[in-house]
Design a protein around this motif. Structure first.
Motif, PDB file in Angstrom:
ATOM      1  N   TRP A 736       4.572   3.481  -4.557  1.00  0.00           N
ATOM      2  CA  TRP A 736       5.432   4.519  -3.974  1.00  0.00           C
ATOM      3  C   TRP A 736       4.701   5.256  -2.862  1.00  0.00           C
ATOM      4  CZ3 TRP A 736       5.674   9.694  -3.079  1.00  0.00           C
ATOM      5  CH2 TRP A 736       6.941  10.246  -2.859  1.00  0.00           C
ATOM      6  N   LEU A 737       3.453   5.602  -3.095  1.00  0.00           N
ATOM      7  CA  LEU A 737       2.675   6.318  -2.088  1.00  0.00           C
ATOM      8  C   LEU A 737       2.453   5.456  -0.853  1.00  0.00           C
ATOM      9  CD1 LEU A 737       0.105   7.970  -4.508  1.00  0.00           C
ATOM     10  CD2 LEU A 737       1.722   9.203  -3.057  1.00  0.00           C
ATOM     11  N   ALA A 738       2.215   4.152  -1.064  1.00  0.00           N
ATOM     12  CA  ALA A 738       2.039   3.252   0.081  1.00  0.00           C
ATOM     13  C   ALA A 738       3.320   3.168   0.888  1.00  0.00           C
ATOM     14  CB  ALA A 738       1.601   1.867  -0.411  1.00  0.00           C
ATOM     15  N   GLU A 739       4.442   3.111   0.200  1.00  0.00           N
ATOM     16  CA  GLU A 739       5.734   3.024   0.892  1.00  0.00           C
ATOM     17  C   GLU A 739       6.022   4.284   1.697  1.00  0.00           C
ATOM     18  OE1 GLU A 739       8.533   2.299  -2.143  1.00  0.00           O
ATOM     19  OE2 GLU A 739       7.861   0.243  -2.564  1.00  0.00           O
ATOM     20  N   HIS A 740       5.474   5.422   1.274  1.00  0.00           N
ATOM     21  CA  HIS A 740       5.738   6.675   1.986  1.00  0.00           C
ATOM     22  C   HIS A 740       4.574   7.070   2.881  1.00  0.00           C
ATOM     23  CE1 HIS A 740       8.830   6.823  -1.143  1.00  0.00           C
ATOM     24  NE2 HIS A 740       9.478   7.676  -0.346  1.00  0.00           N
ATOM     25  N   ASP A 741       3.799   6.062   3.319  1.00  0.00           N
ATOM     26  CA  ASP A 741       2.798   6.211   4.381  1.00  0.00           C
ATOM     27  C   ASP A 741       1.618   7.108   4.006  1.00  0.00           C
ATOM     28  OD1 ASP A 741       4.271   4.553   6.027  1.00  0.00           O
ATOM     29  OD2 ASP A 741       5.503   6.242   6.762  1.00  0.00           O
ATOM     30  N   CYS A 742       1.300   7.224   2.709  1.00  0.00           N
ATOM     31  CA  CYS A 742       0.068   7.915   2.321  1.00  0.00           C
ATOM     32  C   CYS A 742      -1.106   7.013   2.678  1.00  0.00           C
ATOM     33  CB  CYS A 742       0.085   8.222   0.822  1.00  0.00           C
ATOM     34  SG  CYS A 742      -1.404   9.071   0.244  1.00  0.00           S
ATOM     35  N   GLU A 743      -2.106   7.557   3.399  1.00  0.00           N
ATOM     36  CA  GLU A 743      -3.182   6.730   3.917  1.00  0.00           C
ATOM     37  C   GLU A 743      -4.134   6.245   2.819  1.00  0.00           C
ATOM     38  OE1 GLU A 743      -1.620   8.753   7.466  1.00  0.00           O
ATOM     39  OE2 GLU A 743      -2.091   9.370   5.421  1.00  0.00           O
ATOM     40  N   LEU A 744      -4.629   7.163   1.986  1.00  0.00           N
ATOM     41  CA  LEU A 744      -5.648   6.810   0.996  1.00  0.00           C
ATOM     42  C   LEU A 744      -5.200   7.243  -0.398  1.00  0.00           C
ATOM     43  CD1 LEU A 744      -8.910   7.959   2.854  1.00  0.00           C
ATOM     44  CD2 LEU A 744      -8.075   5.614   2.589  1.00  0.00           C
ATOM     45  N   GLY A 745      -5.702   6.542  -1.407  1.00  0.00           N
ATOM     46  CA  GLY A 745      -5.390   6.901  -2.782  1.00  0.00           C
ATOM     47  C   GLY A 745      -6.584   6.660  -3.691  1.00  0.00           C
ATOM     48  N   GLN A 746      -6.696   7.493  -4.730  1.00  0.00           N
ATOM     49  CA  GLN A 746      -7.732   7.304  -5.727  1.00  0.00           C
ATOM     50  C   GLN A 746      -7.183   7.693  -7.094  1.00  0.00           C
ATOM     51  OE1 GLN A 746     -10.092  11.011  -4.078  1.00  0.00           O
ATOM     52  NE2 GLN A 746     -11.060  10.333  -5.982  1.00  0.00           N
ATOM     53  N   GLY A 747      -7.745   7.135  -8.135  1.00  0.00           N
ATOM     54  CA  GLY A 747      -7.271   7.428  -9.474  1.00  0.00           C
ATOM     55  C   GLY A 747      -7.752   6.378 -10.444  1.00  0.00           C
ATOM     56  N   TYR A 748      -7.528   6.619 -11.727  1.00  0.00           N
ATOM     57  CA  TYR A 748      -8.009   5.720 -12.759  1.00  0.00           C
ATOM     58  C   TYR A 748      -7.365   4.339 -12.661  1.00  0.00           C
ATOM     59  CZ  TYR A 748     -10.318   9.596 -15.144  1.00  0.00           C
ATOM     60  OH  TYR A 748     -11.150  10.627 -15.473  1.00  0.00           O
ATOM     61  N   TYR A 749      -6.157   4.253 -12.087  1.00  0.00           N
ATOM     62  CA  TYR A 749      -5.514   2.946 -11.959  1.00  0.00           C
ATOM     63  C   TYR A 749      -6.302   2.055 -11.000  1.00  0.00           C
ATOM     64  CZ  TYR A 749      -1.950  -0.624 -11.162  1.00  0.00           C
ATOM     65  OH  TYR A 749      -1.281  -1.820 -11.071  1.00  0.00           O
ATOM     66  N   ILE A 750      -6.882   2.682  -9.991  1.00  0.00           N
ATOM     67  CA  ILE A 750      -7.713   1.932  -9.039  1.00  0.00           C
ATOM     68  C   ILE A 750      -9.107   1.727  -9.637  1.00  0.00           C
ATOM     69  CG2 ILE A 750      -8.741   1.960  -6.731  1.00  0.00           C
ATOM     70  CD1 ILE A 750      -6.348   3.757  -5.893  1.00  0.00           C
ATOM     71  N   SER A 751      -9.740   2.808 -10.042  1.00  0.00           N
ATOM     72  CA  SER A 751     -11.049   2.721 -10.702  1.00  0.00           C
ATOM     73  C   SER A 751     -11.466   4.111 -11.156  1.00  0.00           C
ATOM     74  CB  SER A 751     -12.106   2.156  -9.753  1.00  0.00           C
ATOM     75  OG  SER A 751     -13.386   2.237 -10.356  1.00  0.00           O
ATOM     76  N   ARG A 752     -12.081   4.165 -12.309  1.00  0.00           N
ATOM     77  CA  ARG A 752     -12.704   5.408 -12.755  1.00  0.00           C
ATOM     78  C   ARG A 752     -14.004   5.627 -11.969  1.00  0.00           C
ATOM     79  NH1 ARG A 752     -11.270   7.592 -17.766  1.00  0.00           N
ATOM     80  NH2 ARG A 752      -9.566   6.494 -18.814  1.00  0.00           N
ATOM     81  N   PRO A 753     -14.508   6.857 -11.934  1.00  0.00           N
ATOM     82  CA  PRO A 753     -15.826   7.068 -11.322  1.00  0.00           C
ATOM     83  C   PRO A 753     -16.881   6.242 -12.045  1.00  0.00           C
ATOM     84  CG  PRO A 753     -14.694   9.159 -11.660  1.00  0.00           C
ATOM     85  CD  PRO A 753     -13.884   8.127 -12.360  1.00  0.00           C
ATOM     86  N   LYS A 754     -17.776   5.622 -11.274  1.00  0.00           N
ATOM     87  CA  LYS A 754     -18.774   4.717 -11.848  1.00  0.00           C
ATOM     88  C   LYS A 754     -20.168   5.132 -11.396  1.00  0.00           C
ATOM     89  CE  LYS A 754     -15.686   0.651 -11.786  1.00  0.00           C
ATOM     90  NZ  LYS A 754     -15.679   0.420 -13.255  1.00  0.00           N
ATOM     91  N   PRO A 755     -21.174   4.848 -12.235  1.00  0.00           N
ATOM     92  CA  PRO A 755     -22.556   5.053 -11.793  1.00  0.00           C
ATOM     93  C   PRO A 755     -22.859   4.186 -10.578  1.00  0.00           C
ATOM     94  CG  PRO A 755     -22.450   4.686 -14.179  1.00  0.00           C
ATOM     95  CD  PRO A 755     -21.092   4.395 -13.635  1.00  0.00           C
ATOM     96  N   THR A 756     -23.909   4.526  -9.865  1.00  0.00           N
ATOM     97  CA  THR A 756     -24.224   3.876  -8.591  1.00  0.00           C
ATOM     98  C   THR A 756     -24.294   2.353  -8.711  1.00  0.00           C
ATOM     99  OG1 THR A 756     -25.481   5.826  -7.944  1.00  0.00           O
ATOM    100  CG2 THR A 756     -25.864   3.818  -6.690  1.00  0.00           C
ATOM    101  N   LYS A 757     -25.021   1.850  -9.688  1.00  0.00           N
ATOM    102  CA  LYS A 757     -25.203   0.406  -9.831  1.00  0.00           C
ATOM    103  C   LYS A 757     -23.873  -0.284 -10.112  1.00  0.00           C
ATOM    104  CE  LYS A 757     -27.870  -3.017 -12.425  1.00  0.00           C
ATOM    105  NZ  LYS A 757     -28.893  -3.213 -13.496  1.00  0.00           N
TER     106      LYS A 757
END
Length: 774
Positions: A736-757
């Motif tokens: 939905w966000l892509a369809e409404h021209d939102c440039e960037l997205g973040q969230g657990y569906y994409i990835s949780r925060p991870k340690p550097t390695k």
């Protein structure tokens, strides 16, 4: 044996014998333990007394030497003639009756030294020290931060304190004052602790007996005590103190075990005699009690039966001029008063005697009932201002009168459902939320009811209150916790001089965990307890990860992973946020440079605080960090909440503009919450808006959220800003966000925060997968 009197007497006898036997058996069994405990307590107490007084002497010397070093008189003569310096030094020495005083020049020469020595008839005299004009033999002390030392001079040991003598920023020398560690000191501790005291010092691998209260003291025996090998016939405790410039200094405190045991045995026999006398007196008392009880028993049987049957209307007829007659009359009075007393007791148990208002018992029952019924309500905790001043100036009677007037006026406010007086100057008001009154409106009603002055004997007294407010169920579902939260808000209102405050978790500065975190956070960076995790930001047009947000994590050694929400606010309140931000910036930019050298080109987003914007050198620090790590400015994004600009908007906007002019990207974090407004947004020099996750997490089911997010995206684009959406937790939101021209997205569906390695591996896999598909 059938006599009740005999049975009662025998019962008392057997009971007393049983109790005395148990007590005697317990004491016999515990005698050895008591003896050991007594000895242990005595030794530990003696050691504590020595430690406290010895440290007190050290602190006293340190404080005095610092004070003397600030004296302008001694500074004037310090580099002058020796006679004037000795005279000034002796004046200071006499103030604390020091046994040693020294002045050391900047080139480490002892320019003045006075030593108090013993002469005949226990008299003392002051003479020049033998080291006058020589090089000070412990020059390393002069550069050390330690002020307490042990100084050995002419076979005498001194407890010494050094303090630099400064003129402006230059050190022109040092002053030192010391107390002798001698037999007089040992005798002083002997008088206090009743234990012999030896002081020993290790010099050139050989132990020396410095001083002792024991005329026959032996250094080897004292060394044995210090090493914890006390002979069986003695009791003793020792301590080896090595904090004085690596000069082992030992203390031995001891006494003959037989002397201590003899005292305990005397106490034991005294107890046996006392126990025997007590037994005899108890037996005599038991006999008298049995006799007095049995005589009137039969005459009271009928009366007891009538009372037992609950017949309070029948009068008891007992012709007796003694206590039994009085008892019968009292029964008659009791029958008439019992119901009234029960009502009075019930009332007193639930009402405050001063104001006749419901007390804490009623309050807790009422709160519990509201919580069980799940009725939304607000709790107002009122504190009467300046009551202490009234009590101190006009007396507690006037203070009580003022509390009563406050209760009367608050009782006239019909809006509230319950008014309670907790005692003193504290009142509680409760109102159910369905009554639809705003908090400012309710506060005004309270203040209006109290605004008229109270006239007491021609003195106008003004009633004012401070108020702390908590709400159910927003703040807690426990009655005691709600009261505690309201009290926390009240205390914060008093500290901030506010009329009222509503509870917020940020006010709760008294929790044990919070206090521990405040202390532990100071060492978190230096002890390498912090770590950065990275959460990717996905380009919603290309489905390629182009950005990453650096998120700090604290791995506490005992509490484990502490969430950022639990310590970021603490860092801001305790002045540690700037140090924390600098660590995050340096670590994140260093990692960005590593990624770039490994072919991973990502924009790094770093969160900054309102406190960072107040730092005068914050801009220079960011620019230097970027330059040091050779990271392009357009690959760095600073995320700042709009609320951070509220305190000082002009200065904050100027600083953000400097960052923008330098090519660094500025992002408004958590847009849609807090202080967000179009007027404010228009003034901010930013590149992008970051939509708060609270509007994104329910896009698939909440039409209102979709309207808000769509409008925000359109607004940002119309203002020339890009949009980042956080909180993407499902495929619908992403598409939905892509369809409404939102440039960037973040969230657990994409990835949780991870340690550097882990993050590096994940990004490489994503980029590789995209390259293969491309």
């Amino acid at each position: 044996m059938r006599s009740l009197k005999t049975k009662i007497f025998l019962f008392f006898v057997l009971l007393l014998l049983l109790v005395q036997s148990i007590a005697l058996w317990t004491l016999v069994k515990g005698n050895d333990a008591q003896e050991q405990q007594e000895i242990s307590n005595r030794l530990n107490t003696a050691k504590t007394i020595f430690t406290e007084q010895f440290n007190s002497r050290r602190d006293y010397l340190a404080a005095f030497s610092e004070t003397a070093a600030k004296d302008y008189g001694i500074k004037d003569v310090f580099e002058g003639d020796t006679r004037s310096l000795l005279f000034a030094l002796n004046n200071h020495r006499k103030r604390i009756d020091a046994d040693l005083a020294m002045a050391i020049s900047a080139d480490n020469i002892i320019s003045a030294q006075l030593q108090v020595i013993q002469v005949n008839n226990n008299k003392t005299k002051v003479q020049k020290g033998s080291e006058l004009g020589k090089i000070f033999k412990h020059t390393e002390w002069l550069e050390s931060q330690e002020k307490a030392h042990l100084y050995f001079l002419d076979g005498i040991l001194y407890q010494l304190s050094l303090s630099p003598l400064t003129v402006g920023s230059s050190t022109i020398g040092w002053l030192a004052f010391g107390f002798e560690i001698n037999q007089e000191l040992a005798n002083h501790f002997l008088e206090i602790t009743h234990l012999q005291v030896d002081f020993i010092l290790k010099q050139d691998d050989e132990w020396l007996l410095v001083a002792s209260s024991n005329p026959t003291a032996d250094v080897n025996f004292a060394k044995t005590i210090v090493e914890g090998k006390t002979p069986e016939q003695y009791i003793g405790i020792g301590e080896l103190i090595t904090e004085f410039d690596n000069q082992p200094f030992g203390l031995a405190m001891y006494a003959l075990r037989a002397d201590i045991v003899e005292v305990l045995q005397k106490q034991w026999w005294q107890f046996l005699i006392l126990a025997f006398i007590t037994l005899l007196l108890s037996l005599a008392s038991a006999y008298l009690i049995a006799s007095s009880i049995t005589k009137p028993i039969k005459r009271l049987v009928k009366q007891a039966r009538m009372i037992a049957q609950g017949d309070y209307q029948q009068k008891i007829d007992l012709t007796d001029n003694g206590e039994l007659g009085q008892l019968a009359n009292e029964f008659n009075v009791m029958q008439q008063a019992v119901l009234a007393r029960e009502k009075e007791i019930t009332h007193r148990a639930s009402h405050d005697p001063l104001t006749e208002l419901p007390n804490r018992n009623i309050l807790m029952k009422y709160l519990n009932q509201l919580i069980i019924e799940k009725s939304c309500f607000q709790l107002f905790h009122l504190n009467l201002s300046r009551l202490k001043d009234v009590n101190e100036t006009l007396g507690h009677d006037v203070g009580d009168w003022l509390i009563q007037r406050t209760a009367e006026r608050l009782s006239k406010i019909s809006t509230f459902d319950l008014l309670c007086h907790l005692g003193g100057d504290e009142f509680i008001l409760i109102i159910k939320k369905q009554d639809q009154h705003s908090i400012p409106e309710l506060v005004n009603k309270i203040n209006n009811s109290l605004e008229n002055h109270c006239d007491y004997g021609g003195i106008n007294l003004q009633l004012q209150v401070r108020i702390g407010i908590s709400s159910f169920p927003e703040h807690s579902n426990v009655d005691k916790t709600l009261l505690q939260m309201a009290d926390t808000a009240l205390q914060s209102a008093r500290k901030s001089n506010a009329n009222y405050l509503c509870y917020d978790k940020s006010l709760d500065v008294n929790s044990v965990e919070r206090l521990n975190l405040i202390n532990d956070l100071k060492s978190a960076i230096s002890d390498n307890q912090l770590e950065l995790h990275y959460q990717p930001k996905l380009d919603l047009k290309t489905n390629i990860v182009t950005h990453a947000e650096a998120l700090v994590r604290w791995y506490h050694p005992t509490l484990g992973m502490v969430p950022p929400d639990n310590f970021i606010h603490i860092a801001e309140q305790t002045g540690q946020i700037n140090k924390l931000t600098q660590w995050v910036v340096s670590t994140a930019l260093k990692q960005s440079a590593i990624w770039r050298s490994d072919g991973i080109d990502l924009n790094i987003a770093i969160n900054i605080s309102a406190e960072d914007l107040k730092e005068a050198d914050f801009y220079d620090f960011i620019r230097n960090a970027i330059t040091t790590n050779n990271v392009p400015e357009n690959k760095v994004t600073l995320e700042v909440t709009e609320s951070a600009v509220v305190d000082n908007p002009e200065e904050a906007i100027k600083l953000l503009q400097r960052f923008k002019d330098a090519g660094i990207k500025i992002s408004i974090d958590d847009y849609g919450t807090g202080y967000s407004s179009l007027a404010q947004l228009k003034q901010l020099p930013v590149h992008e808006l970051k939509i708060d996750k609270s509007f994104v997490q329910h896009l698939h089911e909440d039409e209102d959220d979709r309207i808000i997010v769509r409008s925000t995206i359109e607004l940002a684009h119309n203002m020339g800003l890009s949009v980042v959406s956080e909180g993407i937790e499902d495929d619908f939101s992403l598409r939905w966000l892509a369809e409404h021209d939102c440039e960037l997205g973040q969230g657990y569906y994409i990835s949780r925060p991870k340690p550097t390695k882990d993050f590096t591996t994940w990004v490489k896999e994503q980029l590789s997968s995209k390259a293969e598909k491309g």
